[in-house]
Design an enzyme around this catalytic site. Structure first.
Site, short mmCIF file in Angstrom:
data_model
loop_
_atom_site.label_atom_id
_atom_site.label_comp_id
_atom_site.label_asym_id
_atom_site.label_seq_id
_atom_site.Cartn_x
_atom_site.Cartn_y
_atom_site.Cartn_z
N LYS A 1 -7.57 -22.81 10.38
CA LYS A 1 -7.31 -21.50 10.98
C LYS A 1 -7.13 -20.46 9.88
O LYS A 1 -6.97 -20.79 8.70
CB LYS A 1 -6.06 -21.56 11.87
CG LYS A 1 -4.76 -21.88 11.11
CD LYS A 1 -3.58 -21.93 12.05
CE LYS A 1 -2.30 -22.27 11.29
NZ LYS A 1 -1.11 -22.28 12.15
N TYR B 1 4.47 1.67 -12.35
CA TYR B 1 5.22 2.47 -11.38
C TYR B 1 6.70 2.13 -11.43
O TYR B 1 7.10 0.97 -11.50
CB TYR B 1 4.71 2.19 -9.97
CG TYR B 1 3.36 2.79 -9.65
CD1 TYR B 1 3.16 4.17 -9.65
CD2 TYR B 1 2.28 1.97 -9.33
CE1 TYR B 1 1.92 4.71 -9.34
CE2 TYR B 1 1.03 2.51 -9.02
CZ TYR B 1 0.87 3.88 -9.04
OH TYR B 1 -0.36 4.42 -8.74
N MET C 1 -1.95 -1.38 -6.78
CA MET C 1 -2.97 -1.74 -5.79
C MET C 1 -4.13 -2.53 -6.41
O MET C 1 -4.60 -3.52 -5.84
CB MET C 1 -3.50 -0.49 -5.10
CG MET C 1 -4.53 -0.79 -4.01
SD MET C 1 -5.15 0.69 -3.18
CE MET C 1 -3.70 1.20 -2.25
#
Length: 362
Positions: free
Chosen positions: A33, A258, A306
């Site tokens: 799955k 950051y 990101m």
């Protein structure tokens, strides 16, 4: 081309499936799955097809993808059907189906089917998610038998805390299941990955005709927070890797990334890696999370962004532009990265995206 990629070792996948069969002494449904936990459901199913006893998926959409790829082995729908009209597709595609609610039994009673169904009848033995109440279980079994539309019934339940090796909950759930199934003659499926690996004493008389459901262990990650002998035999299937695309030389006292979550305590060589949370690497992995750079141990520093993350090259003078970075895999275990990030390997595998899956050995 961006160098981030995930290498999938299908030989390791097969070895982990064989381990599940070996230690359980039962037939095994390979759980594929969620796109085989991020490893690619079709390719993983093709790699296992010649030796597998069957597959398990969450829903009919996942089963349809496998059937479209000519996967002919049995496929179990772990959540059953969500709408009555799915029964027609289940019949057409010759799928096995979990039944966990009385409304599903009612739908089967009304359905016009071309062939008898194989039903896995799920009991809620203490997970309290889905499943029939123990008091309703024998009657549900007999009701399915009486429909004339069910050819085979497998009795099943699911452990809630088998990954906790010191918890008595698995014993309690097994006792509840055994009490409810008295007088019901059928094959049984109870064990998921942690129950296969960690609780063999609960199943001293496991029948070879019964079923286990290996999931996370197929992909080579331990379901336990502590070391465990059988889990140590698992072979990691996915290696998530990328390369260093930039190098910075910083004096002591400089922030990186950051939020200035890392400030250099000494002159520091910083490597920038093409990998970030948009690829599925956990954003909350802290400074100190292990990485492997050109085969040598190092660490993540600063906050994951990101598309990039930063690593410490200070003690690796040979490392630099183009150096290979293993984020998790054969040497940096996904379970260790997950633990550092406050999550589990299931999640970091399933969160993988944008990164191409490469199958170097078929």
């Amino acid at each position: 081309m961006r160098p981030a990629r995930a290498l999938i070792d299908l030989n390791a996948l097969r070895a982990n499936y064989r381990l599940a069969r070996e230690v359980s002494g039962a037939r095994a449904l390979a759980v594929v799955k969620a796109d085989a936990y991020g490893h690619g459901a079709v390719r993983c199913a093709q790699a296992l097809h010649d030796e597998v006893d069957g597959f398990a998926v969450a829903c009919i959409e996942e089963a349809m993808e496998l059937r479209a790829a000519a996967i002919a082995a049995p496929i179990l729908l772990l959540e059953g059907f969500f709408e009555t009209d799915e029964l027609g597709l289940i019949d057409q595609l010759d799928l096995w189906c979990v039944v966990h609610s009385l409304w599903q039994i009612e739908a089967i009673e009304r359905a016009a089917l071309q062939r008898p169904l194989t039903v896995w009848l799920k009991m809620d033995s203490g997970m309290h998610r889905v499943g029939l109440h123990p008091a309703d279980y024998p009657a549900a079994y007999r009701r399915l038998q009486a429909t004339g539309k069910v050819g085979k019934i497998v009795l099943m339940s699911h452990f809630a805390r088998a990954d906790e090796l010191d918890s008595p909950r698995s014993n309690e759930q097994l006792a509840a299941f055994e009490q409810a199934r008295q007088g019901l003659s059928a094959e049984v499926s109870l064990r998921n990955s942690p129950a296969i690996l960690g609780w063999p004493e609960l199943f001293p008389q496991q029948q070879s005709s019964d079923w286990v459901r290996p999931g996370i262990m197929l992909y080579g990650a331990t379901p336990f927070e502590q070391p465990q002998a059988l889990a140590a035999r698992l072979q990691p299937v996915m290696t998530l890797e990328s390369k260093i695309i930039s190098v910075r030389e910083l004096p002591a006292g400089e922030p990186v990334g950051y939020g200035a979550r890392f400030i250099s305590e000494r002159p520091t060589r910083v490597g920038v890696v093409a990998m970030g949370y948009a690829d599925g690497y956990p954003r909350h992995a802290p400074t100190g999370t292990p990485v492997l750079i050109d085969g040598q141990a190092s660490r993540l520093i600063g906050r994951v962004s990101m598309d990039m993350l930063t690593v410490d090259l200070s003690d690796l003078p040979q490392a630099g532009l183009g150096s290979r970075v293993e984020l998790w895999g054969k040497h940096v275990l996904a379970s260790d990265v997950a633990a550092q990030a406050g999550t589990i390997p299931y999640q970091i595998f399933c969160n993988l995206r944008r990164v191409p899956l490469i199958y170097p050995h078929g």
